[in-house]
Design a protein around this motif. Sequence first.
Motif, PDB file in Angstrom:
ATOM      1  N   THR A 188       3.589   8.517   3.360  1.00  0.00           N
ATOM      2  CA  THR A 188       3.144   9.150   4.609  1.00  0.00           C
ATOM      3  C   THR A 188       2.712  11.103   4.519  1.00  0.00           C
ATOM      4  O   THR A 188       1.901  11.147   5.205  1.00  0.00           O
ATOM      5  CB  THR A 188       4.356   9.243   5.226  1.00  0.00           C
ATOM      6  OG1 THR A 188       5.298   8.208   5.549  1.00  0.00           O
ATOM      7  CG2 THR A 188       3.918  10.106   6.366  1.00  0.00           C
ATOM      8  N   VAL A 189       2.522  11.706   2.961  1.00  0.00           N
ATOM      9  CA  VAL A 189       2.664  12.727   2.586  1.00  0.00           C
ATOM     10  C   VAL A 189       1.024  12.641   2.596  1.00  0.00           C
ATOM     11  O   VAL A 189       0.586  13.343   3.025  1.00  0.00           O
ATOM     12  CB  VAL A 189       2.809  13.148   1.492  1.00  0.00           C
ATOM     13  CG1 VAL A 189       2.284  14.496   0.452  1.00  0.00           C
ATOM     14  CG2 VAL A 189       4.844  13.075   2.363  1.00  0.00           C
ATOM     15  N   ILE A 190       0.794  11.403   2.066  1.00  0.00           N
ATOM     16  CA  ILE A 190      -0.565  10.964   1.543  1.00  0.00           C
ATOM     17  C   ILE A 190      -1.812  11.010   2.903  1.00  0.00           C
ATOM     18  O   ILE A 190      -2.467  10.968   2.642  1.00  0.00           O
ATOM     19  CB  ILE A 190      -0.637   9.551   0.431  1.00  0.00           C
ATOM     20  CG1 ILE A 190      -0.232  10.423  -0.631  1.00  0.00           C
ATOM     21  CG2 ILE A 190      -2.251   9.358   0.505  1.00  0.00           C
ATOM     22  CD1 ILE A 190       0.212   8.941  -2.404  1.00  0.00           C
ATOM     23  N   ARG A 191      -0.919  10.449   3.958  1.00  0.00           N
ATOM     24  CA  ARG A 191      -1.430  10.158   4.745  1.00  0.00           C
ATOM     25  C   ARG A 191      -2.002  11.406   5.631  1.00  0.00           C
ATOM     26  O   ARG A 191      -2.854  11.093   6.114  1.00  0.00           O
ATOM     27  CB  ARG A 191      -0.584   9.433   5.668  1.00  0.00           C
ATOM     28  CG  ARG A 191      -0.892   8.129   6.149  1.00  0.00           C
ATOM     29  CD  ARG A 191      -2.234   6.789   6.804  1.00  0.00           C
ATOM     30  NE  ARG A 191      -2.003   7.877   8.158  1.00  0.00           N
ATOM     31  CZ  ARG A 191      -3.161   8.039   8.746  1.00  0.00           C
ATOM     32  NH1 ARG A 191      -4.731   7.744   8.403  1.00  0.00           N
ATOM     33  NH2 ARG A 191      -2.786   8.074  10.150  1.00  0.00           N
ATOM     34  N   LYS A 192      -0.687  12.215   5.115  1.00  0.00           N
ATOM     35  CA  LYS A 192      -1.066  13.626   6.481  1.00  0.00           C
ATOM     36  C   LYS A 192      -2.394  14.317   5.146  1.00  0.00           C
ATOM     37  O   LYS A 192      -3.558  15.003   6.474  1.00  0.00           O
ATOM     38  CB  LYS A 192      -0.056  13.969   6.327  1.00  0.00           C
ATOM     39  CG  LYS A 192      -0.373  16.085   6.670  1.00  0.00           C
ATOM     40  CD  LYS A 192       1.202  16.340   7.296  1.00  0.00           C
ATOM     41  CE  LYS A 192       1.031  17.342   8.094  1.00  0.00           C
ATOM     42  NZ  LYS A 192       2.187  18.190   8.516  1.00  0.00           N
ATOM     43  N   ILE A 193      -2.084  14.271   4.065  1.00  0.00           N
ATOM     44  CA  ILE A 193      -3.421  14.730   3.074  1.00  0.00           C
ATOM     45  C   ILE A 193      -4.768  14.196   3.982  1.00  0.00           C
ATOM     46  O   ILE A 193      -5.941  14.634   3.985  1.00  0.00           O
ATOM     47  CB  ILE A 193      -3.059  14.913   1.676  1.00  0.00           C
ATOM     48  CG1 ILE A 193      -1.733  15.404   0.612  1.00  0.00           C
ATOM     49  CG2 ILE A 193      -4.203  14.798   0.809  1.00  0.00           C
ATOM     50  CD1 ILE A 193      -1.051  15.247  -0.412  1.00  0.00           C
ATOM     51  N   PHE A 194      -4.663  12.127   3.331  1.00  0.00           N
ATOM     52  CA  PHE A 194      -6.380  12.669   3.947  1.00  0.00           C
ATOM     53  C   PHE A 194      -6.718  12.021   4.977  1.00  0.00           C
ATOM     54  O   PHE A 194      -7.701  11.752   5.255  1.00  0.00           O
ATOM     55  CB  PHE A 194      -6.337  11.275   2.655  1.00  0.00           C
ATOM     56  CG  PHE A 194      -6.913  11.258   1.624  1.00  0.00           C
ATOM     57  CD1 PHE A 194      -8.055  11.954   1.014  1.00  0.00           C
ATOM     58  CD2 PHE A 194      -6.069  11.327   0.588  1.00  0.00           C
ATOM     59  CE1 PHE A 194      -7.784  12.649  -0.385  1.00  0.00           C
ATOM     60  CE2 PHE A 194      -5.897  12.040  -0.714  1.00  0.00           C
ATOM     61  CZ  PHE A 194      -6.854  12.074  -1.270  1.00  0.00           C
ATOM     62  N   ASP A 195      -5.533  11.454   5.692  1.00  0.00           N
ATOM     63  CA  ASP A 195      -5.903  10.479   7.347  1.00  0.00           C
ATOM     64  C   ASP A 195      -7.047   9.848   7.112  1.00  0.00           C
ATOM     65  O   ASP A 195      -7.586   9.582   8.293  1.00  0.00           O
ATOM     66  CB  ASP A 195      -6.287  12.493   8.164  1.00  0.00           C
ATOM     67  CG  ASP A 195      -6.833  11.474   9.302  1.00  0.00           C
ATOM     68  OD1 ASP A 195      -5.575  11.552  10.264  1.00  0.00           O
ATOM     69  OD2 ASP A 195      -7.353  11.933  10.619  1.00  0.00           O
ATOM     70  N   SER A 196      -6.978   9.087   6.356  1.00  0.00           N
ATOM     71  CA  SER A 196      -7.702   8.093   6.069  1.00  0.00           C
ATOM     72  C   SER A 196      -5.695   6.778   5.943  1.00  0.00           C
ATOM     73  O   SER A 196      -4.802   7.112   5.701  1.00  0.00           O
ATOM     74  CB  SER A 196      -8.171   7.834   4.714  1.00  0.00           C
ATOM     75  OG  SER A 196      -9.006   8.848   5.079  1.00  0.00           O
ATOM     76  N   LYS A 197      -6.645   5.731   6.445  1.00  0.00           N
ATOM     77  CA  LYS A 197      -5.736   4.519   6.321  1.00  0.00           C
ATOM     78  C   LYS A 197      -5.746   4.379   4.735  1.00  0.00           C
ATOM     79  O   LYS A 197      -6.289   4.526   3.651  1.00  0.00           O
ATOM     80  CB  LYS A 197      -6.528   3.223   6.888  1.00  0.00           C
ATOM     81  CG  LYS A 197      -5.445   2.012   6.798  1.00  0.00           C
ATOM     82  CD  LYS A 197      -6.413   0.827   7.741  1.00  0.00           C
ATOM     83  CE  LYS A 197      -5.473  -0.399   7.735  1.00  0.00           C
ATOM     84  NZ  LYS A 197      -5.658  -1.415   8.570  1.00  0.00           N
ATOM     85  N   ILE A 198      -4.339   3.423   4.521  1.00  0.00           N
ATOM     86  CA  ILE A 198      -3.731   3.853   2.896  1.00  0.00           C
ATOM     87  C   ILE A 198      -3.622   1.872   2.620  1.00  0.00           C
ATOM     88  O   ILE A 198      -3.138   0.771   3.525  1.00  0.00           O
ATOM     89  CB  ILE A 198      -1.961   3.941   2.631  1.00  0.00           C
ATOM     90  CG1 ILE A 198      -2.247   5.514   2.605  1.00  0.00           C
ATOM     91  CG2 ILE A 198      -1.160   3.572   1.594  1.00  0.00           C
ATOM     92  CD1 ILE A 198      -1.359   6.614   2.552  1.00  0.00           C
ATOM     93  N   TYR A 199      -4.549   1.376   1.364  1.00  0.00           N
ATOM     94  CA  TYR A 199      -4.098   0.336   1.046  1.00  0.00           C
ATOM     95  C   TYR A 199      -2.832   0.383   0.220  1.00  0.00           C
ATOM     96  O   TYR A 199      -3.591   0.108  -0.830  1.00  0.00           O
ATOM     97  CB  TYR A 199      -5.581  -0.495   0.846  1.00  0.00           C
ATOM     98  CG  TYR A 199      -6.611  -0.431   1.623  1.00  0.00           C
ATOM     99  CD1 TYR A 199      -7.082  -1.458   3.053  1.00  0.00           C
ATOM    100  CD2 TYR A 199      -7.701   0.895   2.475  1.00  0.00           C
ATOM    101  CE1 TYR A 199      -6.863  -1.219   3.694  1.00  0.00           C
ATOM    102  CE2 TYR A 199      -8.278   0.983   3.840  1.00  0.00           C
ATOM    103  CZ  TYR A 199      -8.078   0.065   3.950  1.00  0.00           C
ATOM    104  OH  TYR A 199      -8.991   0.043   5.824  1.00  0.00           O
ATOM    105  N   PHE A 200      -1.464  -0.639   0.291  1.00  0.00           N
ATOM    106  CA  PHE A 200      -0.494  -0.598  -0.782  1.00  0.00           C
ATOM    107  C   PHE A 200      -1.393  -1.832  -1.234  1.00  0.00           C
ATOM    108  O   PHE A 200      -0.921  -3.444  -0.676  1.00  0.00           O
ATOM    109  CB  PHE A 200      -0.276  -0.543  -0.312  1.00  0.00           C
ATOM    110  CG  PHE A 200       1.565  -0.618  -1.435  1.00  0.00           C
ATOM    111  CD1 PHE A 200       1.617   1.128  -1.409  1.00  0.00           C
ATOM    112  CD2 PHE A 200       1.982  -1.342  -1.153  1.00  0.00           C
ATOM    113  CE1 PHE A 200       3.004   0.875  -2.710  1.00  0.00           C
ATOM    114  CE2 PHE A 200       3.057  -1.501  -2.806  1.00  0.00           C
ATOM    115  CZ  PHE A 200       3.507  -0.165  -2.285  1.00  0.00           C
ATOM    116  N   ALA A 201      -1.193  -2.004  -3.245  1.00  0.00           N
ATOM    117  CA  ALA A 201      -2.203  -3.289  -3.131  1.00  0.00           C
ATOM    118  C   ALA A 201      -1.070  -3.510  -4.261  1.00  0.00           C
ATOM    119  O   ALA A 201      -1.173  -2.913  -5.371  1.00  0.00           O
ATOM    120  CB  ALA A 201      -3.394  -3.073  -4.035  1.00  0.00           C
ATOM    121  N   VAL A 202      -0.703  -5.013  -4.112  1.00  0.00           N
ATOM    122  CA  VAL A 202      -0.170  -5.780  -4.952  1.00  0.00           C
ATOM    123  C   VAL A 202      -0.308  -6.992  -5.341  1.00  0.00           C
ATOM    124  O   VAL A 202      -0.628  -7.843  -4.535  1.00  0.00           O
ATOM    125  CB  VAL A 202       1.588  -5.584  -4.262  1.00  0.00           C
ATOM    126  CG1 VAL A 202       2.433  -5.664  -5.503  1.00  0.00           C
ATOM    127  CG2 VAL A 202       1.804  -4.585  -3.097  1.00  0.00           C
TER     128      VAL A 202
END
Length: 454
Positions: A188-202
């Motif tokens: 959520t912190v990273i979302r606030k910095i980039f305002d882009s969708k996050i892809y959590f790749a596992v």
Amino acid sequence: MKRTFKGGAHPHDFKELSKDKTIVTLDAPDKVIIPLSQHIGAPCDPLVAVGDYVKMGQKIGDSKAFVSAPIHSSVSGTVLEIKPCPNPKGVEVMSVVIENDHKDEPFGDYSFTDTLENLDREKLIELIREAGIVGLGGAGFPTSTKILSCAETKIDYVIINAAECEPYLTNDYRLMMEYPHEIIDGLTVIRKIFDSKIYFAVEDNKKDVIARYMDIVKGRSDIEIVPLQTKYPQGGEKQLVYAVSGRIIPTGKLPSEVGAIIMNAGTVYAIYEMIYRRKPLYERVITVTGDAVFSTANYKVRIGSTFDYVIEKCGGFKEEPAKIIMGGPMMGMTQYRTDIPVVKTTSGILCLTAKSVDKPNNTFCIRCGKCVDACPMNLLPCVLSMYAEKKDYDMLEKYNIMSCIECGTCSFTCPGKKYLVQNIRDAKAKVGEIRRKKAEQEKAHKEAEEKKAS
Ligand code: SF4
Ligand code: SF4
């Protein structure tokens, strides 16, 4: 179909040795050795002197350079020495040696909890820098520098590298399983910095991680859990970006140049700890594994604890190790001594007996082409290795040696067990040196011409 990349290999992952070992927090040793350079970029200057009393989490080194990250004390105690000390990089690095008073006097209040509301983007980046956070997947690139370098670029893909494709390592797996809500807060912190969708790749060998995170982010459109095919080197920067976005990073370019940024799962956890608890990066989770140690473990270790200390906590060696590696067997760094400190980029300590070490023997090439099929960078490893042996640097340039990511897949697949990645890595260093010298000469020539003309 699971997303992936072309080429690669399927080494046995040996994760069963440590995947069920929950994270245990190790006590700090009597003495820590904290290198002033644990990242890519400029080393830090010491901010303390011999005899100073320091607190746990206190900044003890910093640099004004853009590409750098501060260093913090992992214990409270007295600075004994500031001197060059042996390091996992294989060279001596200026280090601060601190005698631990075992009081763990914190520099800040790490039980503090905060919310994101009052922190704007600039403040978040400043806090990430102040925490000394670097890429914890092994590269050690300062995270705040990486974020700031993307300032002029539109980032479409924020990719969290949760692949952990290196055999043996399970430190990220344990962290993701045991701290899912903290990691989601970090996202959520990273979302606030980039305002882009996050892809959590596992990788799909971590089905329990995939299920748990899918459940937690259910209903959120800003975070997508992306299952990837289990294949080495799925966590490689170029391979990951391609698998998630279909975009190809050209040779010599960064992920940001195709609109992507990558962060490791451990780095996300470190961001959570700083933003929500104001705790800088002075400890990390590492896997201690391999058939030479008495018992395997996932430990939360203070930076600056020695390998000796950590291995002793595992009960020591049950058999003489033939090889000790910092990191995994494919891209880790072989170590020739164990009195070296755990640093920010230590993801694991792998101790292997002679029977587990796959020794290259440099037989002849049978032209089977297996290394070519497996190379994730579409290179010709057999040809590169041949020209490396001949020291033909022009031909190595022609065959694009600098695109090699040194993943070791070619060596792994070669039935002749040839010295492929070893030859290519050495030759790459030489080609890089030739390129640097040439650039310096061209610059000097240009300056001389300009001087003549003026
Ligand atoms: S040539 Fe380089 S990139 Fe290709 S498989 Fe070998 S080590 Fe990996
Ligand atoms: S895998 Fe080994 S033997 Fe086969 S082509 Fe490559 S270098 Fe030659």
